[in-house]
Design a protein around this motif. Structure first.
Motif, PDB file in Angstrom:
ATOM      1  N   THR A  46       1.237  -1.223   0.313  1.00 17.73           N
ATOM      2  CA  THR A  46       0.229   0.084  -0.215  1.00 17.73           C
ATOM      3  C   THR A  46       1.174   1.659   0.365  1.00 17.73           C
ATOM      4  O   THR A  46       0.504   2.193  -0.339  1.00 17.73           O
ATOM      5  CB  THR A  46      -0.497  -0.122   1.579  1.00 17.73           C
ATOM      6  OG1 THR A  46      -2.015  -1.064   1.224  1.00 17.73           O
ATOM      7  CG2 THR A  46      -2.023   1.065   1.104  1.00 17.73           C
ATOM      8  N   ARG A  47       2.100   0.946   0.862  1.00 20.90           N
ATOM      9  CA  ARG A  47       2.816   2.227   0.804  1.00 20.90           C
ATOM     10  C   ARG A  47       3.257   2.142  -0.706  1.00 20.90           C
ATOM     11  O   ARG A  47       3.803   3.377  -1.018  1.00 20.90           O
ATOM     12  CB  ARG A  47       3.833   2.690   2.176  1.00 20.90           C
ATOM     13  CG  ARG A  47       3.361   2.802   3.244  1.00 20.90           C
ATOM     14  CD  ARG A  47       3.980   2.417   4.695  1.00 20.90           C
ATOM     15  NE  ARG A  47       3.488   2.355   5.649  1.00 20.90           N
ATOM     16  CZ  ARG A  47       4.161   1.121   6.863  1.00 20.90           C
ATOM     17  NH1 ARG A  47       5.608   0.323   6.358  1.00 20.90           N
ATOM     18  NH2 ARG A  47       3.192   0.493   7.384  1.00 20.90           N
ATOM     19  N   ILE A  48       4.104   1.539  -1.515  1.00 21.46           N
ATOM     20  CA  ILE A  48       4.630   1.665  -2.114  1.00 21.46           C
ATOM     21  C   ILE A  48       3.167   2.286  -3.317  1.00 21.46           C
ATOM     22  O   ILE A  48       4.113   2.754  -4.454  1.00 21.46           O
ATOM     23  CB  ILE A  48       5.452   0.185  -3.081  1.00 21.46           C
ATOM     24  CG1 ILE A  48       6.043  -0.039  -2.287  1.00 21.46           C
ATOM     25  CG2 ILE A  48       5.229   0.046  -4.080  1.00 21.46           C
ATOM     26  CD1 ILE A  48       7.349   0.968  -2.599  1.00 21.46           C
ATOM     27  N   ARG A  49       2.538   1.795  -3.359  1.00 20.20           N
ATOM     28  CA  ARG A  49       1.789   2.878  -4.906  1.00 20.20           C
ATOM     29  C   ARG A  49       0.901   3.717  -3.699  1.00 20.20           C
ATOM     30  O   ARG A  49       0.533   4.830  -5.091  1.00 20.20           O
ATOM     31  CB  ARG A  49       0.020   1.119  -4.151  1.00 20.20           C
ATOM     32  CG  ARG A  49      -0.223   0.696  -4.531  1.00 20.20           C
ATOM     33  CD  ARG A  49      -1.580  -0.364  -4.401  1.00 20.20           C
ATOM     34  NE  ARG A  49      -2.562  -0.095  -4.484  1.00 20.20           N
ATOM     35  CZ  ARG A  49      -3.242  -0.040  -4.484  1.00 20.20           C
ATOM     36  NH1 ARG A  49      -4.367  -0.887  -3.610  1.00 20.20           N
ATOM     37  NH2 ARG A  49      -4.496   0.502  -5.775  1.00 20.20           N
ATOM     38  N   ILE A  50       0.817   4.526  -2.942  1.00 17.17           N
ATOM     39  CA  ILE A  50       0.677   5.838  -2.501  1.00 17.17           C
ATOM     40  C   ILE A  50       2.417   6.755  -2.886  1.00 17.17           C
ATOM     41  O   ILE A  50       1.903   7.367  -3.324  1.00 17.17           O
ATOM     42  CB  ILE A  50       0.772   5.726  -1.276  1.00 17.17           C
ATOM     43  CG1 ILE A  50      -0.428   5.593  -0.329  1.00 17.17           C
ATOM     44  CG2 ILE A  50       1.100   7.556  -0.833  1.00 17.17           C
ATOM     45  CD1 ILE A  50      -0.513   5.191   0.826  1.00 17.17           C
ATOM     46  N   LEU A  51       3.055   6.079  -2.807  1.00 18.54           N
ATOM     47  CA  LEU A  51       4.264   6.832  -3.295  1.00 18.54           C
ATOM     48  C   LEU A  51       4.305   6.944  -4.843  1.00 18.54           C
ATOM     49  O   LEU A  51       4.759   7.669  -5.248  1.00 18.54           O
ATOM     50  CB  LEU A  51       5.334   6.176  -2.728  1.00 18.54           C
ATOM     51  CG  LEU A  51       6.129   6.326  -1.040  1.00 18.54           C
ATOM     52  CD1 LEU A  51       7.079   5.029  -1.158  1.00 18.54           C
ATOM     53  CD2 LEU A  51       6.760   7.640  -0.811  1.00 18.54           C
ATOM     54  N   HIS A  52       4.124   5.900  -5.510  1.00 21.91           N
ATOM     55  CA  HIS A  52       4.318   5.901  -6.465  1.00 21.91           C
ATOM     56  C   HIS A  52       3.127   6.616  -7.357  1.00 21.91           C
ATOM     57  O   HIS A  52       3.332   7.414  -8.019  1.00 21.91           O
ATOM     58  CB  HIS A  52       3.719   4.674  -7.965  1.00 21.91           C
ATOM     59  CG  HIS A  52       3.708   4.428  -8.750  1.00 21.91           C
ATOM     60  ND1 HIS A  52       2.559   4.220 -10.010  1.00 21.91           N
ATOM     61  CD2 HIS A  52       4.743   3.623  -9.870  1.00 21.91           C
ATOM     62  CE1 HIS A  52       2.981   4.007 -10.402  1.00 21.91           C
ATOM     63  NE2 HIS A  52       4.263   4.411 -10.843  1.00 21.91           N
ATOM     64  N   ALA A  53       1.792   6.954  -6.296  1.00 23.61           N
ATOM     65  CA  ALA A  53       1.044   7.318  -6.976  1.00 23.61           C
ATOM     66  C   ALA A  53       1.458   8.538  -6.965  1.00 23.61           C
ATOM     67  O   ALA A  53       1.512  10.224  -8.288  1.00 23.61           O
ATOM     68  CB  ALA A  53      -0.373   7.806  -6.104  1.00 23.61           C
ATOM     69  N   LEU A  54       2.205   9.422  -5.653  1.00 21.28           N
ATOM     70  CA  LEU A  54       2.392  10.888  -5.274  1.00 21.28           C
ATOM     71  C   LEU A  54       3.500  11.491  -6.362  1.00 21.28           C
ATOM     72  O   LEU A  54       4.633  12.454  -6.331  1.00 21.28           O
ATOM     73  CB  LEU A  54       2.959  10.748  -4.163  1.00 21.28           C
ATOM     74  CG  LEU A  54       2.529  10.780  -3.718  1.00 21.28           C
ATOM     75  CD1 LEU A  54       2.298  10.754  -1.741  1.00 21.28           C
ATOM     76  CD2 LEU A  54       0.788  11.898  -3.817  1.00 21.28           C
TER      77      LEU A  54
END
Length: 123
Positions: A46-54
């Motif tokens: 989930t954190r990777i997904r958030i970072l990627h979105a950002l």
């Protein structure tokens, strides 16, 4: 198992120069601990997904929740963890909380990780 397939030495052979170089370059214990903690934080999908979105730019929490298809509470919890690790930063504009990557190092970490896992030659 064939000898060529074993991943350990078949006999003890110490190489003093290699040992000396490794010891001289050894990281301090607190640096190792900090780096380990950062990789633990990056170890969550989930954190990777958030970072990627950002990586695409600043987003408010509502936008992140919609982009990831998650509820705001779960996203806020992960954002707090990322912020405590100085991987993201936030600013408040009225009632809106905006998040962005803390700096270009975060993008570099993401890019290097993606490049590493995309290698086809694993020999």
């Amino acid at each position: 198992m064939k000898a060529a397939e074993r991943d350990t030495c078949e006999e003890c052979c110490i190489h003093p120069q290699a040992i000396c170089l490794a010891k001289a370059a050894m990281l301090e214990d607190n640096t190792i601990q900090d780096l380990s903690e950062m990789f633990k934080i990056l170890g969550d999908p989930t954190r990777i997904r958030i970072l990627h979105a950002l990586t695409k730019g600043e987003m408010c929490v509502c936008d992140i929740t919609e982009a990831l298809g998650m509820n705001q509470s779960a996203v806020s919890h992960q954002l707090r963890t990322l912020r405590n690790a100085r991987l993201v930063k936030f600013r408040r504009e009225g009632k809106i909380a905006w998040y962005s990557l803390d700096d270009d190092h975060v993008i570099s970490l993401m890019c290097q990780g993606l490049e590493h896992i995309s290698h086809t030659d694993r020999g």
